[in-house]
Design a protein around this motif. Structure first.
Motif, mmCIF file in Angstrom:
data_model
loop_
_atom_site.group_PDB
_atom_site.id
_atom_site.type_symbol
_atom_site.label_atom_id
_atom_site.label_comp_id
_atom_site.label_asym_id
_atom_site.label_seq_id
_atom_site.Cartn_x
_atom_site.Cartn_y
_atom_site.Cartn_z
ATOM 1 N N MET A 1 0.815 -1.193 0.000
ATOM 2 C CA MET A 1 0.000 0.000 0.000
ATOM 3 C C MET A 1 0.860 1.259 0.000
ATOM 4 O O MET A 1 0.330 2.342 -0.216
ATOM 5 C CB MET A 1 -0.906 0.014 1.223
ATOM 6 C CG MET A 1 -2.013 -1.023 1.207
ATOM 7 S SD MET A 1 -3.217 -0.783 -0.083
ATOM 8 C CE MET A 1 -4.201 0.526 0.571
ATOM 9 N N VAL A 4 0.615 3.377 -3.147
ATOM 10 C CA VAL A 4 -0.684 3.937 -3.509
ATOM 11 C C VAL A 4 -0.826 5.288 -2.825
ATOM 12 O O VAL A 4 -0.835 5.364 -1.595
ATOM 13 C CB VAL A 4 -1.836 3.004 -3.074
ATOM 14 C CG1 VAL A 4 -3.182 3.602 -3.421
ATOM 15 C CG2 VAL A 4 -1.677 1.639 -3.705
ATOM 16 N N TRP A 7 -3.783 6.403 0.248
ATOM 17 C CA TRP A 7 -4.575 5.194 0.444
ATOM 18 C C TRP A 7 -5.483 5.310 1.659
ATOM 19 O O TRP A 7 -6.534 4.675 1.707
ATOM 20 C CB TRP A 7 -3.687 3.962 0.537
ATOM 21 C CG TRP A 7 -2.820 3.910 1.759
ATOM 22 C CD1 TRP A 7 -1.563 4.399 1.894
ATOM 23 C CD2 TRP A 7 -3.161 3.331 3.020
ATOM 24 N NE1 TRP A 7 -1.094 4.172 3.162
ATOM 25 C CE2 TRP A 7 -2.048 3.518 3.871
ATOM 26 C CE3 TRP A 7 -4.276 2.673 3.514
ATOM 27 C CZ2 TRP A 7 -2.033 3.072 5.184
ATOM 28 C CZ3 TRP A 7 -4.275 2.231 4.822
ATOM 29 C CH2 TRP A 7 -3.154 2.427 5.640
#
Length: 73
Positions: A1, A4, A7
């Motif tokens: 993650m 990203v 997130w």
């Protein structure tokens, strides 16, 4: 993650825009299906929950990719 961007915002959007409405529809249609046990109510339950999940998922991902996941030069 970690790759990203934002997130945490995506998870918050997901909970507010998808999880809460799907739970409300699930709760309402479950009560309806248990009170009147017909095949039509069972189909309505599954179509309602899957339909609202798909529609709200589309809205959530559109919002995320439009406003939070922008590629900047």
């Amino acid at each position: 993650m970690k790759n990203v961007p934002h997130w945490q915002w995506f998870v918050l959007l997901y909970l507010l825009i998808i999880a809460f409405p799907v739970y409300l529809v699930h709760d309402f249609l479950k009560k309806r299906a248990y009170s009147d046990r017909t095949f039509g109510n069972l189909i309505l339950y599954f179509v309602g929950v899957l339909g609202i999940g798909f529609i709200m998922h589309s809205i959530c991902t559109w919002l995320y990719f439009t406003f939070f996941f922008q590629i900047r030069n």
